[in-house]
Write a protein that holds these residues in place. Sequence first.
Motif, mmCIF file in Angstrom:
data_model
loop_
_atom_site.group_PDB
_atom_site.id
_atom_site.type_symbol
_atom_site.label_atom_id
_atom_site.label_comp_id
_atom_site.label_asym_id
_atom_site.label_seq_id
_atom_site.Cartn_x
_atom_site.Cartn_y
_atom_site.Cartn_z
ATOM 1 N N HIS A 9 -2.278 -7.587 4.573
ATOM 2 C CA HIS A 9 -1.389 -6.417 4.664
ATOM 3 C C HIS A 9 -1.398 -5.818 6.070
ATOM 4 O O HIS A 9 -0.404 -5.232 6.504
ATOM 5 C CB HIS A 9 -1.748 -5.392 3.586
ATOM 6 N N ALA A 10 -2.506 -6.015 6.791
ATOM 7 C CA ALA A 10 -2.566 -5.547 8.182
ATOM 8 C C ALA A 10 -1.577 -6.319 9.058
ATOM 9 O O ALA A 10 -0.865 -5.722 9.864
ATOM 10 C CB ALA A 10 -3.986 -5.665 8.732
ATOM 11 N N LEU A 46 1.834 -5.105 8.478
ATOM 12 C CA LEU A 46 2.067 -3.835 9.172
ATOM 13 C C LEU A 46 2.260 -4.064 10.664
ATOM 14 O O LEU A 46 2.966 -3.315 11.341
ATOM 15 C CB LEU A 46 0.852 -2.941 8.907
ATOM 16 N N ASP A 47 1.656 -5.127 11.188
ATOM 17 C CA ASP A 47 1.739 -5.455 12.613
ATOM 18 C C ASP A 47 3.051 -6.191 12.945
ATOM 19 O O ASP A 47 3.271 -6.586 14.079
ATOM 20 C CB ASP A 47 0.525 -6.328 12.989
ATOM 21 N N THR A 48 3.894 -6.369 11.936
ATOM 22 C CA THR A 48 5.181 -7.052 12.092
ATOM 23 C C THR A 48 6.238 -6.051 12.565
ATOM 24 O O THR A 48 6.137 -4.877 12.282
ATOM 25 C CB THR A 48 5.562 -7.654 10.718
ATOM 26 N N PRO A 68 7.850 -3.178 10.618
ATOM 27 C CA PRO A 68 6.671 -3.355 9.759
ATOM 28 C C PRO A 68 7.051 -3.589 8.303
ATOM 29 O O PRO A 68 8.077 -3.103 7.833
ATOM 30 C CB PRO A 68 5.916 -2.039 9.914
ATOM 31 N N PHE A 127 5.776 -3.088 4.417
ATOM 32 C CA PHE A 127 4.829 -2.393 3.551
ATOM 33 C C PHE A 127 4.963 -2.955 2.149
ATOM 34 O O PHE A 127 6.021 -2.824 1.546
ATOM 35 C CB PHE A 127 5.142 -0.896 3.465
#
Lengths: 347, 347
Positions: free
Chosen positions: A271-272, A275-277, A280, A282
């Motif tokens: 999931h990190a 989020l770093d995409t 992002p 979610f």
Amino acid sequence: MAAPEGQWVLMATGRSPTNIAVIKYWGKRDEALILPVNDSISVTLDPGHLSATTTVAVSPSFPSDRMWLNGKEISLSGGRFQSCLREIRKRACEFEDEKKGIKIKKEDWEKLHVHIASYNNFPTAAGLASSAAGFACLVFTLGKLMNVKEDYGELSSIARQGSGSACRSLYGGFVKWCMGKKDDGSDSLAVQLADETHWNDLVIIIAVVSSKQKETSSTSGMRDTVETSPLLQYRAQTVVPSRVLKMEEAIKNQDFESFAKLTCADSNQFHAVCLDTSPPIFYMNDTSHRIISLVEKWNQSEGTPQVAYTFDAGPNAVLIARNRKTAAVLLQKLLYYFPPQDKDLSR
Amino acid sequence: MAAPEGQWVLMATGRSPTNIAVIKYWGKRDEALILPVNDSISVTLDPGHLSATTTVAVSPSFPSDRMWLNGKEISLSGGRFQSCLREIRKRACEFEDEKKGIKIKKEDWEKLHVHIASYNNFPTAAGLASSAAGFACLVFTLGKLMNVKEDYGELSSIARQGSGSACRSLYGGFVKWCMGKKDDGSDSLAVQLADETHWNDLVIIIAVVSSKQKETSSTSGMRDTVETSPLLQYRAQTVVPSRVLKMEEAIKNQDFESFAKLTCADSNQFHAVCLDTSPPIFYMNDTSHRIISLVEKWNQSEGTPQVAYTFDAGPNAVLIARNRKTAAVLLQKLLYYFPPQDKDLSR
């Protein structure tokens, strides 16, 4: 009595469970062949619970390939369905049923069309690996119908071309999807680490936070992550390889503490990188976060993990309890903190 | 008229704005000296808005150092307050006010006690950098009172020992905190990249999602991340250095597109390493996610970024609009999608 020429219908039915990754697959190095950027490890669920059931039929009277998912016709024109159909047809073998007067030669399969009906007994595209169960079942059942002789490893490599994680649903128990090295993907397949009788203590509880279809599909989400997340390659090349080795050890030794720590950490890291995409992604929501906090606090207060959590591409929690007693306490806690009238848990 | 012996009180008042990092500081390489694992860049807000106002008083009649925050006495015994007081006292210079009959020699400052009263005009410890404004103001005002001659760079290095990001609040405009290389931290200080008159078009809007105090303090959160996140060091050593260079360029050229993309990506990566921490840290909530989606969709539909978002250690959104016109549209959108009766926005 033999069927009138061209009137026979030959059928096969199969059921495949879904699987839950404890070391996550996120990111492809080859989009067409569905080759991943790292190995992954999963637990296959009991087929009595979350599974896909597929019936495939073949008949000279069918003018085209067609498919129904949960009773609704869907298109088979996508590359993923076509890959699976093509690869299974290639491996089809002669079939004969004298009683019914059916004889299909190897080369006949190319000309015969199939009808496919598949049902999921759980929400589709809600991050519960419905496509994994679905494609595993499709490939398995087509293989059965077409008298394919290849082993599960080879079938897993075909299912992979339908949906990456589907390859892991060909086996029960604990399964590793080896990313492979070859460009043609022939070594990117599933192997069973331990069968379903191993580590029988574990109990898996799925807390359905939302059964709505996810906003970002896994396919487009992982493509965006590969293209834009600066952290993904580091995860795939440096973090995951050592985690996979540790996870294999933990499973072999039924070491729940290591198993739980690795499972939770890898879910969070997946999931990190989402989020770093950019933009992002979610998948978890506030309810997911509250479930994690509940488990983390409980584990901390006990001094050693009682429950592991993992979240796929959606807000629903997959909770793995160390034994039945812990599972019963977990259910009590879930019902207490998330009472059934809570809107978040309504379906 | 000269004050009676021992009865005089000498005071100074200062105000320091908060600052918002666009390249985030998260993780210390030295806990005691507060030395970061990477450079960071921030925008200092207008002091008329989010700021700390501090009055420091010194008198021979004060028997001990005391401090009040927002009217409530707090302990000064923590190492961070003691570091700031010690470092400022060390640099104190002779002061004389003949009219009031006050003469303080350099060596007297060590013996004189201070009373400090500080007010924040915004929620404390809600992820709005209250400690940054607070410690910057404390150091600045103590320096003024004690006739300290050092420049802002040197003062920033003292404020850093109170709260890392405080060093960036000594300057207005765009500020870089250079992580430095030395073990004693003397080169870990703030430099101004551009003053407050540069890039006057930008408008900053803070959407207070929750003014509750955060569950995980920045201090313990970043310690946990340093100790447990496999991704943090890669971020600090590989991702941030190139982002800092690009961000300096974007600021120099007032290139909003690059500025916005870097700001959003770095905010998301900071929250990604929080999620990669064991146990995971969640600062953003569903409302934060909805704000991000609103901005991302808007930016995408316009073809070029209109607004950048960044979130610190809390759910509140800091939104940077490219100009006043965009800021007006942003406010309309926020009011439409998050109407004031919405519980999430109530304070």
